[in-house]
Design an enzyme around this catalytic site. Structure first.
Site, PDB file in Angstrom:
ATOM      1  N   ALA A  66       0.793  -1.234   0.000  1.00 53.51           N
ATOM      2  CA  ALA A  66       0.000   0.000   0.000  1.00 53.51           C
ATOM      3  C   ALA A  66       0.834   1.297   0.000  1.00 53.51           C
ATOM      4  CB  ALA A  66      -0.984  -0.039   1.166  1.00 53.51           C
ATOM      5  N   ARG A 105      -5.167   0.358  -9.090  1.00 53.06           N
ATOM      6  CA  ARG A 105      -5.552  -0.649  -8.088  1.00 53.06           C
ATOM      7  C   ARG A 105      -6.546   0.016  -7.126  1.00 53.06           C
ATOM      8  NH1 ARG A 105      -1.097  -4.315  -5.399  1.00 53.06           N
ATOM      9  NH2 ARG A 105      -2.824  -5.796  -5.416  1.00 53.06           N
ATOM     10  N   GLN A 211       3.736 -13.489  -1.838  1.00 49.79           N
ATOM     11  CA  GLN A 211       4.487 -12.332  -1.321  1.00 49.79           C
ATOM     12  C   GLN A 211       5.228 -12.682  -0.021  1.00 49.79           C
ATOM     13  OE1 GLN A 211       1.379 -12.160  -2.508  1.00 49.79           O
ATOM     14  NE2 GLN A 211       0.907 -10.173  -3.422  1.00 49.79           N
ATOM     15  N   ASP A 252      -4.197  -2.485   3.864  1.00 48.80           N
ATOM     16  CA  ASP A 252      -4.393  -1.702   2.635  1.00 48.80           C
ATOM     17  C   ASP A 252      -5.405  -0.580   2.838  1.00 48.80           C
ATOM     18  OD1 ASP A 252      -3.408  -4.522   1.663  1.00 48.80           O
ATOM     19  OD2 ASP A 252      -2.914  -3.026   0.141  1.00 48.80           O
ATOM     20  N   ASN A 262      -6.828  -6.271   4.024  1.00 53.33           N
ATOM     21  CA  ASN A 262      -5.415  -6.634   3.796  1.00 53.33           C
ATOM     22  C   ASN A 262      -5.394  -7.860   2.887  1.00 53.33           C
ATOM     23  OD1 ASN A 262      -2.563  -6.180   4.309  1.00 53.33           O
ATOM     24  ND2 ASN A 262      -2.588  -8.063   5.494  1.00 53.33           N
TER      25      ASN A 262
HETATM   26  O1  MRU Z   1      -1.226  -7.163  -3.557  1.00 52.85           O
HETATM   27  P1  MRU Z   1      -0.152  -6.558  -2.702  1.00 52.85           P
HETATM   28  O2  MRU Z   1       1.114  -7.352  -2.693  1.00 52.85           O
HETATM   29  O3  MRU Z   1       0.066  -5.100  -3.035  1.00 52.85           O
HETATM   30  O4  MRU Z   1      -0.751  -6.611  -1.229  1.00 52.85           O
HETATM   31  C1  MRU Z   1       0.007  -6.075  -0.188  1.00 52.85           C
HETATM   32  C2  MRU Z   1      -0.615  -6.227   1.150  1.00 52.85           C
HETATM   33  O5  MRU Z   1      -1.712  -6.701   1.297  1.00 52.85           O
HETATM   34  C3  MRU Z   1       0.149  -5.664   2.309  1.00 52.85           C
HETATM   35  O6  MRU Z   1      -0.070  -6.411   3.474  1.00 52.85           O
HETATM   36  C4  MRU Z   1      -0.331  -4.228   2.569  1.00 52.85           C
HETATM   37  O7  MRU Z   1      -0.297  -3.482   1.384  1.00 52.85           O
HETATM   38  C5  MRU Z   1       0.489  -3.543   3.594  1.00 52.85           C
HETATM   39  S1  MRU Z   1       2.116  -3.123   3.018  1.00 52.85           S
HETATM   40  C6  MRU Z   1       2.890  -2.251   4.227  1.00 52.85           C
END
Ligand code: MRU
Length: 360
Positions: A66, A105, A211, A252, A262
């Site tokens: 995010a 997004r 991830q 997020d 999230n």
């Molecule tokens: O789809 P992504 O990899 O962008 O999703 C990321 C997440 O869900 C993280 O946990 C969130 O963005 C927090 S990052 C500090």
């Protein structure tokens, strides 16, 4: 007793930051993004000189997390602006670029938050085009710099919690790669590790894009933090075996009532944590708190391509005829969350009051 954290200039904080990967660098003219899709195998960079390249990078998850997409979008909104025509034309081009980036997004509010800050600079501006470009550049750099400080503050507020529960489980990646540097959920883990706390992190692999396995394990490994990768379906048995003292994840978008969007799989972990009486923490900057969204069911959840689950022609994991559902995020109800740690401190329930007080 562990050594106390003293000040930003502590040598060990600097040394640790050197070990961590950086997802975003600004050269003054272009944006360099670490291609997170290729990690941990390859460290390659995308050089963006135009706004649409940044938009593409956000859509394809070259840059993700995010806060990181907010920072990237802020720089992206000013890339390629024509500052040799009229001010109106430049503002118009800027607005178009910002709108395109915002649509890349939908779930993480940091994207629209960062672009709103950029738009406020352009909207109120009355001067020359080169001056506007300068102002926009300074604002993007400020968003980037502020994020570094916020991460450190989040880390410091959450450090006593990690000291209390040094067996941690985390999901997705809320580390250095997802922000400017250090991370949100991983920030207290890095600070605890550097101050000598003997901790261990269970890393959920985080289907379907891994991830956790690819990114969190990569950066924890770089920093020398002891960790073990598990598949998402193993979290319950690891908890049942008494091996998890706390769960900490990023966010997020946090709604005004404390519901948290999230990465998909976070909700399941929160349910498990409640069952096993394990505290469940969320760490995020104030820019992730969206008080205009009253509760989690109003948050738009991004749905992504079926190929992320089925695999490609090169290796099909699912029959071609089977339908697939691929929401990228879920919403954890506030009732399952022990506390939300932001740069303002450790916010406790009732979240409608604590969030409003800290971020209203
Ligand atoms: O789809 P992504 O990899 O962008 O999703 C990321 C997440 O869900 C993280 O946990 C969130 O963005 C927090 S990052 C500090």
């Amino acid at each position: 007793v562990y050594p106390a954290i003293v000040s930003d200039s502590d040598l060990w904080v600097e040394v640790m930051l050197d070990e961590l990967p950086r997802s975003i660098s600004w050269s003054g003219e272009n944006l360099k993004l670490l291609d997170q899709r290729l990690l941990p195998e390859k460290e390659e960079y995308w050089l963006c000189e135009r706004s649409d390249q940044v938009e593409d990078a956000i859509r394809q998850l070259v840059v993700r997390g995010a806060p990181a997409i907010g920072i990237a979008a802020a720089y992206g909104s000013l890339l390629g602006l024509n500052s040799s025509g009229s001010l109106d034309a430049m503002k118009c081009q800027f607005r178009e670029q910002a709108d395109q980036l915002e649509a890349a997004r939908p779930t993480a509010v940091n994207l629209s938050w960062a672009l709103a800050r950029m738009c406020a600079v352009a909207d109120g501006f009355d001067g020359s085009c080169p001056e506007l470009l300068q102002r926009l550049t300074s604002e993007a750099q400020q968003i980037h710099e502020e994020d570094k400080q916020l991460c450190l503050q989040i880390g410091r507020h959450a450090l006593p919690i990690v000291r209390q529960y040094p067996n941690v489980l985390t999901h997705c990646n809320a580390g250095s790669l997802a922000v400017s540097e250090l991370g949100t959920a991983l920030a207290p883990i890095y600070l605890a590790h550097e101050s000598g706390v003997p901790l261990h992190v269970w890393v959920d692999e985080t289907r379907p894009l891994f991830q956790g396995a690819r990114l969190t394990a990569f950066e924890l490994g770089r920093a020398g933090v002891p960790h073990t990768v598990i598949t998402d379906s193993m979290a319950a048995s690891v908890m049942a075996a008494g091996k998890v003292g706390m769960v900490i994840v990023g966010a997020d978008r946090v709604a005004a009532n404390g519901d948290v969007a999230n990465k998909i799989g976070t909700l399941g972990l929160a349910v498990l944590a409640q069952h096993f009486d394990i505290p469940f923490y969320v760490a995020c900057p104030g820019s992730t708190v969206d008080l205009s969204t009253s509760e989690g069911n109003q948050i738009q959840i991004e749905e992504r391509a079926r190929e992320e689950i089925t695999g490609s022609d090169a290796g099909q994991l699912v029959p071609i005829t089977s339908p697939v559902f691929n929401p990228a995020f879920d919403v954890t109800p506030a009732a399952l969350i022990t506390a939300i740690v932001t740069e303002q401190g450790v916010l406790k329930p009732p979240f409608n009051l604590s969030l409003e007080k800290a971020h209203g």
